[in-house]
Write a protein that holds these residues in place. Structure first.
Motif, PDB file in Angstrom:
ATOM      1  N   SER A 113      30.105  48.208  19.370  1.00 41.76           N
ATOM      2  CA  SER A 113      30.234  47.541  20.670  1.00 41.76           C
ATOM      3  C   SER A 113      29.051  47.859  21.565  1.00 41.76           C
ATOM      4  N   ASN A 114      28.857  46.996  22.564  1.00 36.56           N
ATOM      5  CA  ASN A 114      27.755  47.187  23.509  1.00 36.56           C
ATOM      6  C   ASN A 114      28.254  47.103  24.953  1.00 36.56           C
ATOM      7  N   MET A 115      27.304  47.129  25.882  1.00 34.17           N
ATOM      8  CA  MET A 115      27.655  47.124  27.306  1.00 34.17           C
ATOM      9  C   MET A 115      28.482  45.894  27.688  1.00 34.17           C
ATOM     10  N   TYR A 116      28.193  44.755  27.062  1.00 30.58           N
ATOM     11  CA  TYR A 116      28.920  43.532  27.427  1.00 30.58           C
ATOM     12  C   TYR A 116      30.364  43.591  26.938  1.00 30.58           C
ATOM     13  N   ASP A 117      30.596  44.288  25.836  1.00 33.54           N
ATOM     14  CA  ASP A 117      31.978  44.490  25.392  1.00 33.54           C
ATOM     15  C   ASP A 117      32.731  45.368  26.401  1.00 33.54           C
ATOM     16  N   VAL A 118      32.032  46.363  26.940  1.00 33.30           N
ATOM     17  CA  VAL A 118      32.659  47.210  27.969  1.00 33.30           C
ATOM     18  C   VAL A 118      33.037  46.347  29.178  1.00 33.30           C
ATOM     19  N   MET A 119      32.132  45.435  29.565  1.00 32.04           N
ATOM     20  CA  MET A 119      32.450  44.566  30.706  1.00 32.04           C
ATOM     21  C   MET A 119      33.695  43.733  30.415  1.00 32.04           C
ATOM     22  N   LYS A 120      33.753  43.165  29.196  1.00 36.68           N
ATOM     23  CA  LYS A 120      34.883  42.285  28.868  1.00 36.68           C
ATOM     24  C   LYS A 120      36.204  43.037  28.852  1.00 36.68           C
ATOM     25  N   ILE A 121      36.194  44.194  28.189  1.00 36.13           N
ATOM     26  CA  ILE A 121      37.447  44.951  28.063  1.00 36.13           C
ATOM     27  C   ILE A 121      37.851  45.551  29.413  1.00 36.13           C
ATOM     28  N   SER A 122      36.886  46.046  30.171  1.00 38.50           N
ATOM     29  CA  SER A 122      37.283  46.688  31.428  1.00 38.50           C
ATOM     30  C   SER A 122      37.780  45.641  32.423  1.00 38.50           C
ATOM     31  N   GLU A 123      37.180  44.460  32.418  1.00 38.63           N
ATOM     32  CA  GLU A 123      37.680  43.452  33.358  1.00 38.63           C
ATOM     33  C   GLU A 123      39.030  42.908  32.896  1.00 38.63           C
ATOM     34  N   GLY A 124      39.218  42.795  31.574  1.00 36.43           N
ATOM     35  CA  GLY A 124      40.528  42.379  31.067  1.00 36.43           C
ATOM     36  C   GLY A 124      41.600  43.388  31.452  1.00 36.43           C
ATOM     37  N   LEU A 125      41.244  44.662  31.344  1.00 39.40           N
ATOM     38  CA  LEU A 125      42.192  45.735  31.681  1.00 39.40           C
ATOM     39  C   LEU A 125      42.588  45.676  33.160  1.00 39.40           C
ATOM     40  N   ILE A 126      41.593  45.594  34.038  1.00 36.22           N
ATOM     41  CA  ILE A 126      41.887  45.569  35.476  1.00 36.22           C
ATOM     42  C   ILE A 126      42.743  44.343  35.822  1.00 36.22           C
ATOM     43  N   CYS A 127      42.370  43.185  35.274  1.00 35.36           N
ATOM     44  CA  CYS A 127      43.123  41.962  35.597  1.00 35.36           C
ATOM     45  C   CYS A 127      44.557  42.057  35.090  1.00 35.36           C
ATOM     46  N   HIS A 128      44.734  42.635  33.894  1.00 38.63           N
ATOM     47  CA  HIS A 128      46.085  42.774  33.360  1.00 38.63           C
ATOM     48  C   HIS A 128      46.928  43.691  34.258  1.00 38.63           C
ATOM     49  N   ILE A 129      46.333  44.788  34.686  1.00 37.90           N
ATOM     50  CA  ILE A 129      47.078  45.740  35.520  1.00 37.90           C
ATOM     51  C   ILE A 129      47.463  45.086  36.855  1.00 37.90           C
ATOM     52  N   VAL A 130      46.489  44.430  37.481  1.00 32.92           N
ATOM     53  CA  VAL A 130      46.764  43.815  38.789  1.00 32.92           C
ATOM     54  C   VAL A 130      47.837  42.731  38.645  1.00 32.92           C
ATOM     55  N   ARG A 131      47.752  41.946  37.556  1.00 35.38           N
ATOM     56  CA  ARG A 131      48.757  40.889  37.319  1.00 35.38           C
ATOM     57  C   ARG A 131      50.152  41.494  37.187  1.00 35.38           C
ATOM     58  N   ARG A 132      50.259  42.556  36.414  1.00 32.57           N
ATOM     59  CA  ARG A 132      51.555  43.213  36.223  1.00 32.57           C
ATOM     60  C   ARG A 132      52.121  43.712  37.553  1.00 32.57           C
ATOM     61  N   VAL A 133      51.257  44.318  38.363  1.00 38.10           N
ATOM     62  CA  VAL A 133      51.729  44.837  39.655  1.00 38.10           C
ATOM     63  C   VAL A 133      52.186  43.673  40.532  1.00 38.10           C
ATOM     64  N   LEU A 134      51.432  42.570  40.523  1.00 37.47           N
ATOM     65  CA  LEU A 134      51.834  41.414  41.337  1.00 37.47           C
ATOM     66  C   LEU A 134      53.152  40.823  40.830  1.00 37.47           C
ATOM     67  N   ASP A 135      53.340  40.843  39.515  1.00 38.60           N
ATOM     68  CA  ASP A 135      54.579  40.278  38.963  1.00 38.60           C
ATOM     69  C   ASP A 135      55.787  41.168  39.227  1.00 38.60           C
ATOM     70  N   GLU A 136      55.575  42.488  39.209  1.00 36.52           N
ATOM     71  CA  GLU A 136      56.732  43.392  39.232  1.00 36.52           C
ATOM     72  C   GLU A 136      56.934  44.146  40.539  1.00 36.52           C
ATOM     73  N   ARG A 137      55.918  44.213  41.395  1.00 39.30           N
ATOM     74  CA  ARG A 137      55.979  45.167  42.512  1.00 39.30           C
ATOM     75  C   ARG A 137      55.653  44.550  43.865  1.00 39.30           C
ATOM     76  N   LEU A 138      56.059  43.304  44.074  1.00 37.61           N
ATOM     77  CA  LEU A 138      55.759  42.674  45.372  1.00 37.61           C
ATOM     78  C   LEU A 138      56.447  43.390  46.524  1.00 37.61           C
ATOM     79  N   GLU A 139      57.680  43.816  46.288  1.00 43.30           N
ATOM     80  CA  GLU A 139      58.422  44.491  47.360  1.00 43.30           C
ATOM     81  C   GLU A 139      57.719  45.801  47.742  1.00 43.30           C
ATOM     82  N   GLU A 140      57.282  46.539  46.722  1.00 38.51           N
ATOM     83  CA  GLU A 140      56.609  47.809  46.978  1.00 38.51           C
ATOM     84  C   GLU A 140      55.282  47.579  47.703  1.00 38.51           C
ATOM     85  N   LEU A 141      54.541  46.544  47.290  1.00 41.84           N
ATOM     86  CA  LEU A 141      53.269  46.245  47.966  1.00 41.84           C
ATOM     87  C   LEU A 141      53.525  45.914  49.431  1.00 41.84           C
ATOM     88  N   SER A 142      54.619  45.210  49.688  1.00 43.95           N
ATOM     89  CA  SER A 142      54.899  44.844  51.074  1.00 43.95           C
ATOM     90  C   SER A 142      55.316  46.060  51.902  1.00 43.95           C
TER      91      SER A 142
END
Ligand code: ATP
Ligand code: MG
Length: 428
Positions: A228-257
Motif C-alpha cells: 500500500s501507499n499514501m493514497y491507500d492511507v487516504m482512502k482507508i482513513s477517509e472511509g473510516l472517518i465517514c463510516h464512524i460519523v455516519r454511525r453516530v448520526l444514525d444512532e446518536r442524534l439525541e446524545e448529539l443534541s
C-alpha cells in the motif's frame, strides 16, 4: 421484568403497569405531589408520586437509587410525552446528599475533574460516553468489513516510536522499559503475516505541556497495510472517518443534541476529503498573516486557523522530512518531502490522524536513522523486517479521543474521556 426509560417512552401505552429502576435525576414538589425525573442508562422519564408515596419520595436525594412500579399516563407536558404514576416503591437507597451542585460546578471545571467519578452520571457525560461507545464499535466494524485482522501489541516496549522526549519510563525488574507510544512497529511486523492489520489500544506520551488536545494516556486506533501507499492511507482513513460519523448520526442524534452539537456540520462529512499539499497550507497560513515558512511544523494554533477554511476533514500531505519521524518514506520525485499524510478535522479541531508510507529498503532506513542522529542498533528488529521479503507498505494512527472531541463538538479533549490523564492529573 423491568422496563427501561426508553422502552416506556417508545412503546408503553396508557394504562400499562410497568416496573422501572434507576436514579433520581431531578426532583420537584408541586402541590401535594412529588415529580422525579428518573434516570437510567437509556434516558430519563418522569415519575409522579402522590399521597403517602409522595411522603416517601420527599426523602429521596438527588442520585438516590429506586425501583418503582406504576401506571403509564400519556402527558404532553412531561418530557418525552409520557409519565409514570407510581403505585409502589419496591426498593430505595437514599444515601447521602449528592455533593455536586450543578451551577457551582459549572463554574469550576477543576472541581468537576476532582469529582469525575460522580460527574460521569451527568447528562453530558452520559451523552459523550454513548457516542464514544458507537465510535469504538464503528472502528471495529469498518476495519473488519474491509478485510483487516485485529491484533494486540505490547504495552511495555524498549524503544521509542514517536521520539524519546515523550517516553514514560517504567521500572521493569532491574532495568528501565517504557510504555508504548504507538503500536506501529509491531503492526509493521504483523503485516508480513496478515497483510492488513489494525489494533485499538492505549498509547502513552509524556506530553510536557497542557493543551486542549493532548492527554498522557489516549486511545489509538492504528492500521498498517502491506502493498500500500499514501493514497491507500487516504482512502482507508477517509472511509473510516465517514463510516464512524455516519454511525453516530444514525444512532446518536439525541446524545448529539444533549451536547448542543450542530449536526448539519457533521452531515457535510463525506468522501472524498480535499487533498491539500503541505506547501498550499503554508501559503494559506502566510496569506492569513502567520509567520510560517516551508519546513515549519504546524501546531494546534496553525491547524486551527487552517481548518477554519474547510467544512470537511482534509488530507494534508507531503510534509517536509525534518518535521516527520525517520520511518516516513521520502518522495522519490522530491526527496526533501515525505509521503506522509495527516487528517485534520474542520471547525478548527486539527489533526486527528497521522500516517503515510514507510521506508521499505533496509539501507535507506539505516541511512535515515543515522541522519536523524539515532543509533541503528536501537532499531535492530525493526530494520530486520526489511531484510526478508520487504514490501511497500503504509499505515496510520487515529487518536480516538480527539475524534470523539470533534464529533461531540467539545472544547477540551478531557471531556471526551471518562477518566482523563494529563500532566497534572492521574485521579480519580
Ligand atoms: P500532535 O502533533 O498533535 O502532538 P502527533 O503528530 O504527535 O500529534 P501522531 O504521532 O501522528 O501524533 O499520532 C497519531 C494520532 O494520535 C494523532 O493524529 C492524534 O489524533 C493522536 N494523538 C497523538 N498524541 C496524542 C495525545 N497526547 N493525546 C491525544 N491524542 C493524541
Ligand atoms: Mg502526527
Amino acid at each position: 421484568m423491568f422496563q427501561t426509560t426508553r422502552e416506556i417512552l417508545q412503546s408503553a401505552d396508557e394504562g400499562d403497569l410497568v416496573r422501572l429502576r434507576g436514579w433520581v435525576y431531578r426532583k420537584r414538589e408541586f402541590r401535594d405531589k412529588i415529580f422525579i425525573m428518573l434516570r437510567d442508562s437509556e434516558g430519563v422519564v418522569q415519575l409522579v408520586f402522590s399521597g403517602q408515596l409522595a411522603e416517601d419520595a420527599r426523602k429521596l436525594n438527588i442520585e438516590s437509587s429506586i425501583i418503582v412500579e406504576g401506571i403509564v399516563k400519556v402527558e404532553p407536558r412531561a418530557p418525552g410525552g409520557k409519565e409514570v404514576h407510581v403505585t409502589r416503591i419496591l426498593w430505595s437507597y437514599i444515601g447521602e446528599p449528592f455533593p455536586i451542585n450543578v451551577s457551582a460546578a459549572q463554574a469550576d471545571s477543576e472541581y468537576l475533574l476532582d469529582v469525575r467519578h460522580l460527574w460521569i452520571r451527568s447528562r453530558k457525560m452520559w451523552a459523550m460516553l454513548r457516542i464514544r461507545h458507537t465510535v469504538f464499535n464503528a472502528i471495529h466494524e469498518y476495519f473488519r468489513m474491509n478485510g483487516f485482522y485485529e491484533v494486540q501489541c505490547p504495552i511495555f516496549v524498549s524503544a521509542a516510536v514517536e521520539g524519546g522526549a515523550t517516553l514514560f519510563p517504567v521500572k521493569y525488574f532491574d532495568r528501565t522499559v517504557y510504555l508504548t507510544q504507538s503500536a506501529q512497529f509491531y503492526l509493521e511486523a504483523l503485516i508480513f503475516s496478515l497483510e492488513k492489520v489494525y489494533t485499538v489500544a492505549p498509547s502513552f506520551r509524556a506530553e510536557p505541556s497542557r493543551t486542549r488536545r493532548h492527554l498522557t494516556e489516549f486511545w489509538h486506533a492504528e492500521a498498517e497495510m502491506a502493498w500500500s501507499n499514501m493514497y491507500d492511507v487516504m482512502k482507508i482513513s477517509e472511509g473510516l472517518i465517514c463510516h464512524i460519523v455516519r454511525r453516530v448520526l444514525d444512532e446518536r442524534l439525541e446524545e448529539l443534541s444533549i451536547l448542543g452539537r450542530d449536526v448539519e456540520k457533521l452531515e457535510k462529512v463525506r468522501p472524498p476529503f480535499p487533498r491539500v499539499l503541505y506547501d498550499e497550507a503554508i501559503e494559506i497560513l502566510k496569506k492569513k498573516g502567520l509567520n510560517v515558512e516551508w519546513g515549519s511544523d504546524l501546531g494546534a494554533d496553525e491547524e486551527r486557523i487552517l481548518m477554519q477554511e474547510f467544512e470537511t476533514p482534509i488530507h494534508l500531505y507531503g510534509f517536509p522530512e525534518q518535521i516527520k519521524a525517520f520511518y516516513h518514506k521520502n518522495d522519490p520525485q522530491d526527496p526533501k518531502r515525505t509521503l506522509s499524510v495527516d487528517v485534520l478535522a474542520p471547525e478548527g479541531y486539527g489533526e486527528i490522524i497521522g500516517g503515510g508510507e514507510r521506508i521499505e529498503d533496509p539501507n535507506q532506513l539505516i541511512e535515515k536513522i543515522k541522519r536523524f542522529g539515532l543509533d541503528p542498533k536501537d532499531y535492530d528488529w525493526y530494520i530486520d523486517l526489511r531484510r526478508y521479503g520487504s514490501v511497500p507498505h503504509a499505515g496510520f494512527g487515529l487518536g480516538v479521543d480527539r475524534l470523539v472531541m470533534w464529533i461531540c463538538g467539545l472544547d477540551h479533549i478531557r471531556d471526551a474521556v471518562p477518566f482523563p490523564r494529563d500532566i497534572r492529573r492521574v485521579a480519580p
